[in-house]
Design a protein around this motif. Structure first.
Motif, PDB file in Angstrom:
ATOM      1  N   PRO A  35     -21.148  37.823   2.118  1.00  0.00           N
ATOM      2  CA  PRO A  35     -21.663  38.232   3.428  1.00  0.00           C
ATOM      3  C   PRO A  35     -21.694  37.024   4.366  1.00  0.00           C
ATOM      4  CG  PRO A  35     -23.471  37.898   1.917  1.00  0.00           C
ATOM      5  CD  PRO A  35     -22.217  37.634   1.129  1.00  0.00           C
ATOM      6  N   ASN A  36     -20.563  36.702   4.963  1.00  0.00           N
ATOM      7  CA  ASN A  36     -20.426  35.445   5.696  1.00  0.00           C
ATOM      8  C   ASN A  36     -21.478  35.236   6.772  1.00  0.00           C
ATOM      9  OD1 ASN A  36     -18.165  34.692   4.195  1.00  0.00           O
ATOM     10  ND2 ASN A  36     -16.769  35.807   5.525  1.00  0.00           N
ATOM     11  N   ILE A  37     -21.912  36.316   7.419  1.00  0.00           N
ATOM     12  CA  ILE A  37     -22.878  36.175   8.505  1.00  0.00           C
ATOM     13  C   ILE A  37     -24.227  35.663   7.998  1.00  0.00           C
ATOM     14  CG2 ILE A  37     -23.702  38.559   8.348  1.00  0.00           C
ATOM     15  CD1 ILE A  37     -24.021  38.584  11.351  1.00  0.00           C
ATOM     16  N   SER A  38     -24.558  35.921   6.725  1.00  0.00           N
ATOM     17  CA  SER A  38     -25.872  35.532   6.203  1.00  0.00           C
ATOM     18  C   SER A  38     -25.777  35.159   4.727  1.00  0.00           C
ATOM     19  CB  SER A  38     -26.875  36.671   6.403  1.00  0.00           C
ATOM     20  OG  SER A  38     -28.196  36.228   6.210  1.00  0.00           O
ATOM     21  N   SER A  39     -24.778  34.389   4.395  1.00  0.00           N
ATOM     22  CA  SER A  39     -24.562  33.977   3.012  1.00  0.00           C
ATOM     23  C   SER A  39     -25.558  32.905   2.596  1.00  0.00           C
ATOM     24  CB  SER A  39     -23.149  33.426   2.855  1.00  0.00           C
ATOM     25  OG  SER A  39     -23.022  32.218   3.607  1.00  0.00           O
ATOM     26  N   GLY A  40     -25.530  32.560   1.331  1.00  0.00           N
ATOM     27  CA  GLY A  40     -26.348  31.451   0.864  1.00  0.00           C
ATOM     28  C   GLY A  40     -26.002  30.160   1.584  1.00  0.00           C
ATOM     29  N   TRP A  41     -24.728  29.994   1.947  1.00  0.00           N
ATOM     30  CA  TRP A  41     -24.306  28.779   2.657  1.00  0.00           C
ATOM     31  C   TRP A  41     -24.904  28.728   4.056  1.00  0.00           C
ATOM     32  CZ3 TRP A  41     -22.504  25.222  -0.367  1.00  0.00           C
ATOM     33  CH2 TRP A  41     -21.791  25.574  -1.530  1.00  0.00           C
ATOM     34  N   VAL A  42     -24.981  29.875   4.729  1.00  0.00           N
ATOM     35  CA  VAL A  42     -25.644  29.930   6.042  1.00  0.00           C
ATOM     36  C   VAL A  42     -27.123  29.586   5.887  1.00  0.00           C
ATOM     37  CG1 VAL A  42     -26.339  31.461   7.933  1.00  0.00           C
ATOM     38  CG2 VAL A  42     -24.013  31.593   7.015  1.00  0.00           C
ATOM     39  N   GLY A  43     -27.741  30.147   4.845  1.00  0.00           N
ATOM     40  CA  GLY A  43     -29.143  29.839   4.576  1.00  0.00           C
ATOM     41  C   GLY A  43     -29.363  28.372   4.280  1.00  0.00           C
ATOM     42  N   THR A  44     -28.413  27.759   3.581  1.00  0.00           N
ATOM     43  CA  THR A  44     -28.502  26.333   3.257  1.00  0.00           C
ATOM     44  C   THR A  44     -28.455  25.485   4.522  1.00  0.00           C
ATOM     45  OG1 THR A  44     -27.493  26.664   1.080  1.00  0.00           O
ATOM     46  CG2 THR A  44     -27.392  24.443   2.006  1.00  0.00           C
ATOM     47  N   GLU A  45     -27.553  25.817   5.434  1.00  0.00           N
ATOM     48  CA  GLU A  45     -27.441  25.076   6.697  1.00  0.00           C
ATOM     49  C   GLU A  45     -28.738  25.145   7.490  1.00  0.00           C
ATOM     50  OE1 GLU A  45     -26.011  22.479   9.019  1.00  0.00           O
ATOM     51  OE2 GLU A  45     -24.483  23.330   7.682  1.00  0.00           O
ATOM     52  N   LEU A  46     -29.376  26.307   7.488  1.00  0.00           N
ATOM     53  CA  LEU A  46     -30.631  26.459   8.223  1.00  0.00           C
ATOM     54  C   LEU A  46     -31.762  25.660   7.566  1.00  0.00           C
ATOM     55  CD1 LEU A  46     -30.306  30.249   9.044  1.00  0.00           C
ATOM     56  CD2 LEU A  46     -30.371  28.380  10.709  1.00  0.00           C
ATOM     57  N   VAL A  47     -31.791  25.615   6.254  1.00  0.00           N
ATOM     58  CA  VAL A  47     -32.795  24.801   5.557  1.00  0.00           C
ATOM     59  C   VAL A  47     -32.560  23.320   5.832  1.00  0.00           C
ATOM     60  CG1 VAL A  47     -33.625  24.087   3.269  1.00  0.00           C
ATOM     61  CG2 VAL A  47     -33.298  26.516   3.786  1.00  0.00           C
ATOM     62  N   LYS A  48     -31.291  22.917   5.881  1.00  0.00           N
ATOM     63  CA  LYS A  48     -30.960  21.524   6.217  1.00  0.00           C
ATOM     64  C   LYS A  48     -31.499  21.167   7.608  1.00  0.00           C
ATOM     65  CE  LYS A  48     -26.879  18.626   7.147  1.00  0.00           C
ATOM     66  NZ  LYS A  48     -25.391  18.614   7.184  1.00  0.00           N
ATOM     67  N   ILE A  49     -31.338  22.059   8.564  1.00  0.00           N
ATOM     68  CA  ILE A  49     -31.834  21.820   9.919  1.00  0.00           C
ATOM     69  C   ILE A  49     -33.354  21.745   9.927  1.00  0.00           C
ATOM     70  CG2 ILE A  49     -31.998  22.815  12.238  1.00  0.00           C
ATOM     71  CD1 ILE A  49     -29.186  24.076  11.662  1.00  0.00           C
ATOM     72  N   LEU A  50     -34.003  22.661   9.236  1.00  0.00           N
ATOM     73  CA  LEU A  50     -35.469  22.652   9.178  1.00  0.00           C
ATOM     74  C   LEU A  50     -35.992  21.387   8.508  1.00  0.00           C
ATOM     75  CD1 LEU A  50     -36.164  26.387   8.265  1.00  0.00           C
ATOM     76  CD2 LEU A  50     -36.809  25.234  10.386  1.00  0.00           C
ATOM     77  N   SER A  51     -35.297  20.928   7.477  1.00  0.00           N
ATOM     78  CA  SER A  51     -35.706  19.694   6.801  1.00  0.00           C
ATOM     79  C   SER A  51     -35.577  18.504   7.750  1.00  0.00           C
ATOM     80  CB  SER A  51     -34.864  19.467   5.543  1.00  0.00           C
ATOM     81  OG  SER A  51     -35.089  20.477   4.583  1.00  0.00           O
ATOM     82  N   GLY A  52     -34.498  18.495   8.544  1.00  0.00           N
ATOM     83  CA  GLY A  52     -34.343  17.442   9.540  1.00  0.00           C
ATOM     84  C   GLY A  52     -35.442  17.486  10.582  1.00  0.00           C
ATOM     85  N   LEU A  53     -35.814  18.692  11.000  1.00  0.00           N
ATOM     86  CA  LEU A  53     -36.902  18.837  11.968  1.00  0.00           C
ATOM     87  C   LEU A  53     -38.233  18.390  11.378  1.00  0.00           C
ATOM     88  CD1 LEU A  53     -35.815  22.247  13.519  1.00  0.00           C
ATOM     89  CD2 LEU A  53     -36.071  20.092  14.768  1.00  0.00           C
ATOM     90  N   THR A  54     -38.445  18.648  10.092  1.00  0.00           N
ATOM     91  CA  THR A  54     -39.665  18.180   9.430  1.00  0.00           C
ATOM     92  C   THR A  54     -39.717  16.659   9.426  1.00  0.00           C
ATOM     93  OG1 THR A  54     -39.831  20.129   8.008  1.00  0.00           O
ATOM     94  CG2 THR A  54     -40.929  18.135   7.246  1.00  0.00           C
ATOM     95  N   ALA A  55     -38.584  16.027   9.132  1.00  0.00           N
ATOM     96  CA  ALA A  55     -38.533  14.563   9.152  1.00  0.00           C
ATOM     97  C   ALA A  55     -38.854  14.039  10.542  1.00  0.00           C
ATOM     98  CB  ALA A  55     -37.152  14.077   8.708  1.00  0.00           C
ATOM     99  N   SER A  56     -38.315  14.669  11.573  1.00  0.00           N
ATOM    100  CA  SER A  56     -38.603  14.261  12.946  1.00  0.00           C
ATOM    101  C   SER A  56     -40.074  14.469  13.282  1.00  0.00           C
ATOM    102  CB  SER A  56     -37.719  15.053  13.913  1.00  0.00           C
ATOM    103  OG  SER A  56     -38.022  14.732  15.257  1.00  0.00           O
ATOM    104  N   LEU A  57     -40.613  15.600  12.858  1.00  0.00           N
ATOM    105  CA  LEU A  57     -42.032  15.909  13.105  1.00  0.00           C
ATOM    106  C   LEU A  57     -42.929  14.856  12.479  1.00  0.00           C
ATOM    107  CD1 LEU A  57     -43.878  18.173  14.317  1.00  0.00           C
ATOM    108  CD2 LEU A  57     -43.874  19.205  12.041  1.00  0.00           C
ATOM    109  N   ASN A  58     -42.597  14.465  11.269  1.00  0.00           N
ATOM    110  CA  ASN A  58     -43.391  13.460  10.554  1.00  0.00           C
ATOM    111  C   ASN A  58     -43.279  12.080  11.192  1.00  0.00           C
ATOM    112  OD1 ASN A  58     -44.192  15.367   8.709  1.00  0.00           O
ATOM    113  ND2 ASN A  58     -42.689  14.787   7.169  1.00  0.00           N
ATOM    114  N   GLN A  59     -42.201  11.863  11.948  1.00  0.00           N
ATOM    115  CA  GLN A  59     -41.952  10.561  12.573  1.00  0.00           C
ATOM    116  C   GLN A  59     -42.266  10.582  14.070  1.00  0.00           C
ATOM    117  OE1 GLN A  59     -37.856   9.743  11.532  1.00  0.00           O
ATOM    118  NE2 GLN A  59     -38.261  10.167   9.353  1.00  0.00           N
ATOM    119  N   GLY A  60     -43.086  11.544  14.477  1.00  0.00           N
ATOM    120  CA  GLY A  60     -43.517  11.599  15.871  1.00  0.00           C
ATOM    121  C   GLY A  60     -42.454  11.973  16.865  1.00  0.00           C
ATOM    122  N   GLY A  61     -41.441  12.728  16.401  1.00  0.00           N
ATOM    123  CA  GLY A  61     -40.399  13.179  17.317  1.00  0.00           C
ATOM    124  C   GLY A  61     -39.142  12.344  17.341  1.00  0.00           C
ATOM    125  N   GLN A  62     -39.019  11.397  16.408  1.00  0.00           N
ATOM    126  CA  GLN A  62     -37.790  10.598  16.339  1.00  0.00           C
ATOM    127  C   GLN A  62     -36.599  11.522  16.034  1.00  0.00           C
ATOM    128  OE1 GLN A  62     -37.222   7.185  16.818  1.00  0.00           O
ATOM    129  NE2 GLN A  62     -39.261   7.343  17.731  1.00  0.00           N
TER     130      GLN A  62
END
Length: 350
Positions: free
Chosen positions: A318-345
């Motif tokens: 299901p290309n529109i919502s595959s595990g790979w799509v889900g992985t990309e979104l988790v990667k983005i959220l993890s990056g946002l968490t790192a930025s949040l923890n660093q005061g917006g860096q």
């Protein structure tokens, strides 16, 4: 294949009960088991849906091992439990539809995607908004160039609760709007930033293991900035402590703005035409008009479930919502968490 796809639903909380409802009514599905650690939920579901006596009701995941003909599992449990459950399900040969996010850790997501491919199994994530008829039509509008040159985007997702105790407002809410922006733009961000404020819960942990937030607690308010490869920027306002309930996303272009407003059932997708005409040293608005776009009927979650069934029958990811799509979104959220923890860096992606 009618009535041949045997499915177990794991977790029948606020969202899982809707998945159970849809699969019970699906003509190509036979729900053979429902699992939830809360016996009272099982009892309530049995009464609400008048469940057949042959359907196994269990409080433990391991009870499914007595169902040799089981084809797939639908996992709607807390995100912290996803990795272990999905990995076990794939190893046992089950196709998996999992509630978002896939897991809370990018490396775990990658491992699950690779395992699903090795096992020749479908791994799909329930990113419901990607199956919303308005979002589907909006993608067509944006990618057809009807907005002209894309300028920027913004989204607001606020309400008074529900307040989560396992993840912050970022992990709870942002994934929807990020998924829509990615889908409409046909791109993923190359840079992300986030700042937040904590009022209610001063201690807790969020995100992946290596990006744990424990000092400042769970953010109730989060501001997100996504920067895409073509320098398009999207700004997202997230808060679960705001009685002004909004579910609104906008993409602005040189010829107009496309608005997806979930709180407007009569006109969820609107195209506001308008641009500037340069006259002398002035910029004058011209060609302004409002166009309410007609969208196809259909329950987004029903379409998610239908796509999962088709994917299994046709053995097509299901290309529109595959595990790979889900992985990309988790990667983005993890990056946002790192930025949040660093005061917006800013956090950059390759």
């Amino acid at each position: 294949m009618t009535n041949q796809i045997k499915i177990a639903v794991i977790g029948i909380g606020r969202w899982g009960v809707h998945l159970l409802r849809i699969f019970l009514a699906h003509p190509q599905v036979s729900v053979v088991a429902v699992v939830d650690p809360h016996a009272e939920r099982l009892a309530a579901a049995k009464q609400q849906f008048n469940l057949d006596e042959n359907i196994l009701l269990a409080t433990e995941w391991e009870a499914l091992q007595q169902l040799p003909e089981l084809t797939a599992v639908v996992i709607a449990t807390p995100a912290t439990t996803h990795y272990a459950l999905i990995k076990d399900a794939l190893k046992q040969g089950y196709h998996v539809l999992a509630e978002k996010p896939l897991t809370l850790d990018t490396a775990e997501c990658l491992e699950l995607c690779q395992l699903a491919e090795q096992q020749h199994l479908i791994l799909m994530v329930d990113h419901t908004y990607l199956f919303h008829p308005a979002v589907e039509q909006g993608q067509g509008v944006v990618q057809a160039g009807q907005l002209g040159d894309l300028r920027y985007g913004y989204a607001t997702r606020t309400h008074l609760g529900p307040v989560r105790q396992d993840v912050d407002a970022l992990w709870d809410l942002a994934i929807h709007d990020i998924a829509i922006f990615n889908n409409w733009l046909g791109q993923v961000p190359v840079k992300v930033q986030a700042t937040g404020t904590v009022w209610l819960q001063g201690q807790g942990s969020i995100g992946s293991k290596e990006l744990t937030q424990s000092v400042s607690g769970l953010a109730d308010l989060v501001w997100v900035t996504l920067t895409y490869p073509d320098n398009f920027q999207a700004y997202i306002h997230l808060c679960w402590l705001n009685p002004d309930k909004q579910r609104r996303l906008v993409v602005v272009g040189s010829h107009g703005s496309l608005i997806f407003d979930e709180m407007s059932p009569s006109s969820p997708l609107t195209l506001l035409h308008g641009e500037f005409e340069h006259q002398g040293n002035q910029f004058l608005p011209v060609n302004q008009r409002r166009e309410v776009l007609t969208i196809k009927p259909g329950e987004p979650l029903q379409r998610v479930c239908d796509r999962f069934i088709v994917s299994m029958i046709e053995n097509t990811p299901p290309n529109i919502s595959s595990g790979w799509v889900g992985t990309e979104l988790v990667k983005i959220l993890s990056g946002l968490t790192a930025s949040l923890n660093q005061g917006g860096q800013p956090v950059f992606f390759d």
